[in-house]
Enzyme design. Structure first.
Site, short mmCIF file in Angstrom:
data_model
loop_
_atom_site.label_atom_id
_atom_site.label_comp_id
_atom_site.label_asym_id
_atom_site.label_seq_id
_atom_site.Cartn_x
_atom_site.Cartn_y
_atom_site.Cartn_z
N ASP A 166 46.49 38.86 41.15
CA ASP A 166 45.33 38.85 42.04
C ASP A 166 45.53 39.94 43.08
O ASP A 166 46.34 39.79 44.01
CB ASP A 166 45.19 37.48 42.72
CG ASP A 166 44.74 36.39 41.76
OD1 ASP A 166 45.02 36.50 40.56
OD2 ASP A 166 44.12 35.42 42.23
N LYS A 229 36.87 38.26 42.21
CA LYS A 229 37.18 37.08 43.03
C LYS A 229 36.64 37.29 44.43
O LYS A 229 36.71 38.39 44.97
CB LYS A 229 38.70 36.88 43.03
CG LYS A 229 39.23 35.76 43.92
CD LYS A 229 40.75 35.70 43.81
CE LYS A 229 41.36 34.74 44.80
NZ LYS A 229 42.85 34.72 44.73
N LYS A 265 35.91 34.18 40.02
CA LYS A 265 36.76 33.22 40.73
C LYS A 265 36.32 33.10 42.19
O LYS A 265 36.61 33.98 43.00
CB LYS A 265 38.22 33.65 40.66
CG LYS A 265 39.18 32.70 41.40
CD LYS A 265 40.63 33.15 41.26
CE LYS A 265 41.57 32.29 42.07
NZ LYS A 265 42.99 32.73 41.94
#
Length: 329
Positions: A166, A229, A265
Protein backbone atom coordinates in the site's frame (compact mmCIF):
# COMPACT_ATOMS: atom_id res chain seq x y z
CA UNK A 1 -11.81 -4.32 -25.18
CA UNK A 2 -11.30 -7.98 -24.38
CA UNK A 3 -9.03 -8.69 -21.44
CA UNK A 4 -5.63 -9.85 -22.70
CA UNK A 5 -4.90 -12.96 -20.67
CA UNK A 6 -1.51 -13.27 -22.30
CA UNK A 7 -0.26 -10.55 -19.96
CA UNK A 8 -1.22 -12.48 -16.84
CA UNK A 9 1.53 -12.63 -14.21
CA UNK A 10 1.80 -14.16 -10.76
CA UNK A 11 -1.31 -13.41 -8.69
CA UNK A 12 -2.42 -13.51 -5.11
CA UNK A 13 -4.14 -16.80 -4.20
CA UNK A 14 -7.65 -15.34 -4.49
CA UNK A 15 -6.98 -13.40 -7.69
CA UNK A 16 -8.39 -14.59 -11.00
CA UNK A 17 -7.96 -11.39 -13.02
CA UNK A 18 -4.95 -10.52 -15.17
CA UNK A 19 -3.12 -7.61 -13.57
CA UNK A 20 -3.59 -4.11 -14.84
CA UNK A 21 -0.41 -3.47 -16.86
CA UNK A 22 -1.08 0.24 -17.11
CA UNK A 23 -0.83 2.31 -20.28
CA UNK A 24 0.90 5.35 -21.68
CA UNK A 25 -0.06 8.61 -20.01
CA UNK A 26 -3.04 10.11 -21.84
CA UNK A 27 -3.23 13.72 -20.71
CA UNK A 28 -6.14 14.53 -23.00
CA UNK A 29 -8.21 11.89 -21.18
CA UNK A 30 -7.06 13.15 -17.79
CA UNK A 31 -7.87 16.79 -18.56
CA UNK A 32 -11.30 15.85 -19.87
CA UNK A 33 -12.29 14.37 -16.51
CA UNK A 34 -14.64 16.57 -14.49
CA UNK A 35 -16.66 16.10 -11.30
CA UNK A 36 -20.10 17.61 -10.70
CA UNK A 37 -19.81 17.98 -6.93
CA UNK A 38 -23.47 18.80 -6.22
CA UNK A 39 -24.72 15.86 -8.30
CA UNK A 40 -22.20 13.50 -6.69
CA UNK A 41 -23.21 14.59 -3.21
CA UNK A 42 -26.92 14.20 -4.00
CA UNK A 43 -26.33 10.68 -5.29
CA UNK A 44 -24.24 9.80 -2.23
CA UNK A 45 -26.96 10.99 0.15
CA UNK A 46 -29.45 8.55 -1.37
CA UNK A 47 -27.22 5.49 -0.90
CA UNK A 48 -27.88 4.58 2.77
CA UNK A 49 -31.64 4.49 2.23
CA UNK A 50 -31.82 2.90 -1.21
CA UNK A 51 -30.39 -0.52 -0.43
CA UNK A 52 -31.61 -2.34 2.66
CA UNK A 53 -31.02 -6.04 3.25
CA UNK A 54 -32.50 -7.93 6.18
CA UNK A 55 -32.33 -11.26 7.97
CA UNK A 56 -30.53 -14.05 6.09
CA UNK A 57 -29.63 -11.74 3.23
CA UNK A 58 -27.99 -9.29 5.60
CA UNK A 59 -26.03 -12.09 7.25
CA UNK A 60 -24.78 -13.25 3.85
CA UNK A 61 -23.67 -9.73 2.91
CA UNK A 62 -21.87 -9.32 6.23
CA UNK A 63 -20.03 -12.60 5.70
CA UNK A 64 -18.88 -11.27 2.35
CA UNK A 65 -17.78 -8.04 4.04
CA UNK A 66 -15.56 -10.08 6.40
CA UNK A 67 -13.87 -11.71 3.42
CA UNK A 68 -13.10 -8.25 2.03
CA UNK A 69 -11.48 -6.78 5.14
CA UNK A 70 -7.80 -5.88 5.25
CA UNK A 71 -7.50 -6.38 9.01
CA UNK A 72 -5.15 -3.60 10.00
CA UNK A 73 -2.87 -2.53 12.81
CA UNK A 74 -0.76 0.58 12.15
CA UNK A 75 0.13 1.88 15.60
CA UNK A 76 3.41 3.01 17.05
CA UNK A 77 2.98 0.55 19.89
CA UNK A 78 2.47 -2.51 17.69
CA UNK A 79 4.20 -5.62 19.01
CA UNK A 80 4.83 -9.06 17.56
CA UNK A 81 2.30 -10.53 19.97
CA UNK A 82 -0.39 -8.05 18.89
CA UNK A 83 0.23 -8.89 15.24
CA UNK A 84 0.07 -12.63 15.96
CA UNK A 85 -3.27 -12.18 17.72
CA UNK A 86 -4.56 -10.18 14.78
CA UNK A 87 -3.42 -12.90 12.39
CA UNK A 88 -5.23 -15.50 14.50
CA UNK A 89 -8.37 -13.38 14.20
CA UNK A 90 -7.88 -13.16 10.43
CA UNK A 91 -7.75 -16.95 10.25
CA UNK A 92 -10.87 -17.33 12.40
CA UNK A 93 -12.81 -14.06 12.31
CA UNK A 94 -16.03 -15.55 13.73
CA UNK A 95 -16.51 -17.27 17.05
CA UNK A 96 -17.02 -20.98 16.51
CA UNK A 97 -20.58 -20.99 17.88
CA UNK A 98 -21.65 -18.15 15.53
CA UNK A 99 -20.08 -19.82 12.50
CA UNK A 100 -21.75 -23.11 13.39
CA UNK A 101 -25.15 -21.44 13.82
CA UNK A 102 -24.76 -19.78 10.43
CA UNK A 103 -23.66 -23.03 8.83
CA UNK A 104 -20.43 -21.60 7.42
CA UNK A 105 -16.80 -22.61 7.61
CA UNK A 106 -13.52 -21.43 6.15
CA UNK A 107 -14.39 -17.73 6.39
CA UNK A 108 -11.22 -15.61 6.53
CA UNK A 109 -10.39 -11.94 6.10
CA UNK A 110 -8.96 -10.62 2.83
CA UNK A 111 -5.53 -9.71 4.19
CA UNK A 112 -3.54 -8.46 7.16
CA UNK A 113 -2.08 -4.95 6.83
CA UNK A 114 0.96 -3.93 8.90
CA UNK A 115 4.08 -1.78 8.93
CA UNK A 116 7.27 -3.15 7.39
CA UNK A 117 8.81 -4.27 10.69
CA UNK A 118 5.87 -6.63 11.31
CA UNK A 119 5.83 -8.34 7.90
CA UNK A 120 7.92 -11.37 8.87
CA UNK A 121 5.86 -11.90 12.03
CA UNK A 122 2.62 -11.76 10.04
CA UNK A 123 3.91 -14.03 7.27
CA UNK A 124 4.94 -16.62 9.85
CA UNK A 125 1.63 -16.38 11.73
CA UNK A 126 -0.38 -16.76 8.51
CA UNK A 127 1.65 -19.61 7.01
CA UNK A 128 -0.56 -22.09 5.18
CA UNK A 129 -3.69 -19.92 5.45
CA UNK A 130 -3.55 -18.32 2.00
CA UNK A 131 -4.14 -14.91 3.61
CA UNK A 132 -1.78 -12.32 2.06
CA UNK A 133 0.21 -9.81 4.07
CA UNK A 134 -0.06 -6.18 2.97
CA UNK A 135 2.50 -3.61 4.05
CA UNK A 136 2.18 0.16 4.03
CA UNK A 137 5.15 1.78 2.35
CA UNK A 138 6.77 4.81 0.67
CA UNK A 139 7.01 6.93 3.80
CA UNK A 140 3.49 6.15 4.99
CA UNK A 141 1.42 8.17 5.83
CA UNK A 142 2.84 11.46 4.45
CA UNK A 143 4.97 10.06 1.63
CA UNK A 144 7.60 12.77 2.08
CA UNK A 145 10.75 10.69 2.58
CA UNK A 146 13.46 10.81 -0.12
CA UNK A 147 12.34 9.07 -3.31
CA UNK A 148 15.17 6.52 -3.35
CA UNK A 149 14.27 5.51 0.19
CA UNK A 150 10.62 5.05 -0.77
CA UNK A 151 11.68 2.74 -3.60
CA UNK A 152 14.02 0.86 -1.26
CA UNK A 153 11.23 0.49 1.32
CA UNK A 154 8.98 -1.20 -1.26
CA UNK A 155 11.77 -3.57 -2.28
CA UNK A 156 12.57 -4.48 1.32
CA UNK A 157 8.91 -5.17 2.11
CA UNK A 158 8.55 -7.42 -0.93
CA UNK A 159 11.75 -9.23 0.06
CA UNK A 160 10.34 -9.72 3.57
CA UNK A 161 7.27 -11.48 2.17
CA UNK A 162 4.60 -8.83 1.60
CA UNK A 163 2.25 -9.87 -1.21
CA UNK A 164 0.58 -6.45 -1.36
CA UNK A 165 2.13 -3.00 -0.99
CA UNK A 166 0.00 0.00 0.00
CA UNK A 167 1.90 3.04 -1.28
CA UNK A 168 1.10 6.72 -0.73
CA UNK A 169 1.27 9.17 -3.60
CA UNK A 170 2.83 12.63 -3.38
CA UNK A 171 -0.18 14.88 -2.88
CA UNK A 172 1.76 17.92 -4.15
CA UNK A 173 1.77 16.45 -7.67
CA UNK A 174 -2.04 16.42 -7.66
CA UNK A 175 -2.45 19.83 -6.04
CA UNK A 176 -0.08 21.41 -8.57
CA UNK A 177 -1.52 19.49 -11.53
CA UNK A 178 1.83 17.86 -12.33
CA UNK A 179 0.29 14.71 -13.79
CA UNK A 180 3.48 13.57 -15.50
CA UNK A 181 5.30 13.55 -12.15
CA UNK A 182 2.49 11.58 -10.51
CA UNK A 183 2.46 9.07 -13.38
CA UNK A 184 6.25 8.61 -13.28
CA UNK A 185 6.20 8.17 -9.49
CA UNK A 186 3.42 5.60 -9.59
CA UNK A 187 5.06 3.76 -12.48
CA UNK A 188 8.29 3.49 -10.49
CA UNK A 189 6.42 2.21 -7.44
CA UNK A 190 4.65 -0.42 -9.54
CA UNK A 191 7.94 -1.59 -11.06
CA UNK A 192 9.53 -1.88 -7.60
CA UNK A 193 6.68 -4.08 -6.39
CA UNK A 194 7.41 -6.82 -8.92
CA UNK A 195 4.84 -9.58 -8.47
CA UNK A 196 3.41 -7.97 -5.31
CA UNK A 197 0.16 -6.13 -5.98
CA UNK A 198 0.21 -2.39 -5.41
CA UNK A 199 -2.55 -0.31 -3.84
CA UNK A 200 -2.26 3.42 -4.52
CA UNK A 201 -3.39 5.48 -1.51
CA UNK A 202 -4.63 8.86 -2.76
CA UNK A 203 -5.19 10.48 0.67
CA UNK A 204 -8.35 11.99 -0.79
CA UNK A 205 -8.99 14.20 2.24
CA UNK A 206 -5.91 16.19 1.23
CA UNK A 207 -6.52 16.52 -2.51
CA UNK A 208 -8.80 19.55 -2.35
CA UNK A 209 -11.52 18.71 -4.89
CA UNK A 210 -13.43 15.74 -6.24
CA UNK A 211 -12.06 16.55 -9.69
CA UNK A 212 -8.55 16.09 -8.32
CA UNK A 213 -9.64 12.76 -6.84
CA UNK A 214 -11.01 11.62 -10.21
CA UNK A 215 -7.90 12.65 -12.12
CA UNK A 216 -5.48 11.17 -9.57
CA UNK A 217 -7.44 7.91 -9.65
CA UNK A 218 -7.12 7.74 -13.43
CA UNK A 219 -3.40 8.58 -13.42
CA UNK A 220 -2.62 5.84 -10.89
CA UNK A 221 -4.52 3.28 -12.95
CA UNK A 222 -2.72 4.39 -16.11
CA UNK A 223 0.55 3.83 -14.24
CA UNK A 224 -0.42 0.26 -13.33
CA UNK A 225 -2.07 0.37 -9.90
CA UNK A 226 -3.82 -2.89 -9.00
CA UNK A 227 -6.05 -1.05 -6.48
CA UNK A 228 -6.83 2.54 -5.72
CA UNK A 229 -7.43 3.35 -2.07
CA UNK A 230 -9.01 6.39 -0.45
CA UNK A 231 -6.93 7.11 2.61
CA UNK A 232 -4.14 6.24 4.99
CA UNK A 233 -6.60 6.42 7.87
CA UNK A 234 -4.42 9.16 9.38
CA UNK A 235 -6.00 12.14 7.62
CA UNK A 236 -8.70 14.30 9.22
CA UNK A 237 -11.12 13.17 6.45
CA UNK A 238 -10.90 9.58 5.26
CA UNK A 239 -13.30 7.42 3.21
CA UNK A 240 -16.58 9.13 2.27
CA UNK A 241 -19.36 8.11 -0.07
CA UNK A 242 -18.88 11.06 -2.50
CA UNK A 243 -15.17 10.27 -2.83
CA UNK A 244 -15.96 6.58 -3.24
CA UNK A 245 -18.47 7.29 -5.98
CA UNK A 246 -15.88 9.35 -7.89
CA UNK A 247 -13.18 6.69 -7.57
CA UNK A 248 -15.50 3.82 -8.46
CA UNK A 249 -16.69 5.58 -11.61
CA UNK A 250 -13.08 6.22 -12.58
CA UNK A 251 -12.50 2.46 -12.22
CA UNK A 252 -15.54 1.79 -14.39
CA UNK A 253 -14.34 4.20 -17.10
CA UNK A 254 -10.87 2.67 -17.06
CA UNK A 255 -12.30 -0.85 -17.41
CA UNK A 256 -14.58 0.20 -20.26
CA UNK A 257 -11.65 1.71 -22.16
CA UNK A 258 -8.90 -0.84 -21.43
CA UNK A 259 -10.65 -4.07 -20.44
CA UNK A 260 -8.69 -4.28 -17.15
CA UNK A 261 -10.38 -4.40 -13.76
CA UNK A 262 -8.80 -2.35 -10.97
CA UNK A 263 -9.72 -2.90 -7.33
CA UNK A 264 -11.06 -0.40 -4.82
CA UNK A 265 -10.28 -0.01 -1.12
CA UNK A 266 -12.09 2.51 1.11
CA UNK A 267 -10.14 3.01 4.34
CA UNK A 268 -10.46 5.03 7.50
CA UNK A 269 -13.58 5.59 9.57
CA UNK A 270 -15.50 2.51 8.41
CA UNK A 271 -16.28 0.84 11.73
CA UNK A 272 -19.96 -0.17 11.58
CA UNK A 273 -21.59 -3.13 9.86
CA UNK A 274 -24.28 -0.86 8.39
CA UNK A 275 -21.54 1.23 6.71
CA UNK A 276 -20.03 -1.91 5.19
CA UNK A 277 -23.42 -2.82 3.71
CA UNK A 278 -23.70 0.62 2.09
CA UNK A 279 -20.27 0.29 0.48
CA UNK A 280 -21.05 -3.21 -0.79
CA UNK A 281 -24.32 -1.96 -2.27
CA UNK A 282 -22.49 0.93 -3.92
CA UNK A 283 -20.01 -1.48 -5.52
CA UNK A 284 -22.82 -3.71 -6.77
CA UNK A 285 -24.78 -0.76 -8.18
CA UNK A 286 -21.87 0.91 -9.94
CA UNK A 287 -19.57 -1.95 -10.93
CA UNK A 288 -21.55 -5.18 -10.60
CA UNK A 289 -21.13 -8.44 -8.74
CA UNK A 290 -17.59 -9.12 -9.97
CA UNK A 291 -16.30 -6.28 -7.79
CA UNK A 292 -17.75 -7.89 -4.66
CA UNK A 293 -14.84 -10.33 -4.49
CA UNK A 294 -11.77 -9.77 -2.27
CA UNK A 295 -9.41 -9.60 -5.24
CA UNK A 296 -11.20 -6.41 -6.35
CA UNK A 297 -12.65 -4.93 -3.16
CA UNK A 298 -11.26 -4.43 0.34
CA UNK A 299 -12.12 -2.49 3.45
CA UNK A 300 -9.16 -0.97 5.27
CA UNK A 301 -10.35 -1.43 8.85
CA UNK A 302 -9.41 -2.42 12.38
CA UNK A 303 -12.68 -2.26 14.34
CA UNK A 304 -15.21 -3.10 11.59
CA UNK A 305 -14.90 -6.84 12.17
CA UNK A 306 -15.89 -6.39 15.82
CA UNK A 307 -19.24 -4.81 14.91
CA UNK A 308 -19.95 -7.28 12.11
CA UNK A 309 -19.45 -10.17 14.52
CA UNK A 310 -21.83 -8.53 17.00
CA UNK A 311 -24.48 -8.14 14.29
CA UNK A 312 -24.10 -11.76 13.23
CA UNK A 313 -24.48 -12.92 16.83
CA UNK A 314 -27.66 -10.87 17.04
CA UNK A 315 -28.85 -12.56 13.85
CA UNK A 316 -28.45 -16.05 15.32
CA UNK A 317 -29.47 -15.34 18.95
CA UNK A 318 -31.79 -12.31 18.78
CA UNK A 319 -29.70 -10.48 21.38
CA UNK A 320 -26.79 -8.06 21.21
CA UNK A 321 -23.65 -8.85 23.17
CA UNK A 322 -21.10 -6.47 24.65
CA UNK A 323 -18.41 -5.39 22.25
CA UNK A 324 -15.62 -6.75 24.44
CA UNK A 325 -16.87 -10.29 23.79
CA UNK A 326 -15.68 -9.91 20.21
CA UNK A 327 -12.37 -8.22 20.84
CA UNK A 328 -9.73 -8.50 18.13
CA UNK A 329 -6.98 -9.33 20.59
Amino acid sequence: MTTQTAQTTTHLPQTIEPRNPGMDLDLSWVRSVQANTSAIERRAKTLPGRRSVKKDYQAAWLLRAIQCIDLTTLSGDDTSERVRRLCAKARTPLRADIAEALGVSGIQTGAICVYHDMIETAVDALAGSGIPVAAVSTGFPAGLSPFHLRIAEIEESVKAGAAEIDIVISRRHVLSGDWQALYDEMRAFRASCGDAHVKAILATGELGTLRNVARASLICMMAGADFIKTSTGKESVNATLPVSLVMIRAIRDYHERTGYRVGYKPAGGISKAKDALVYLALMKDELGDRWLQPDLFRFGASSLLNDIERQLEHHVTGAYSAGYRHALA
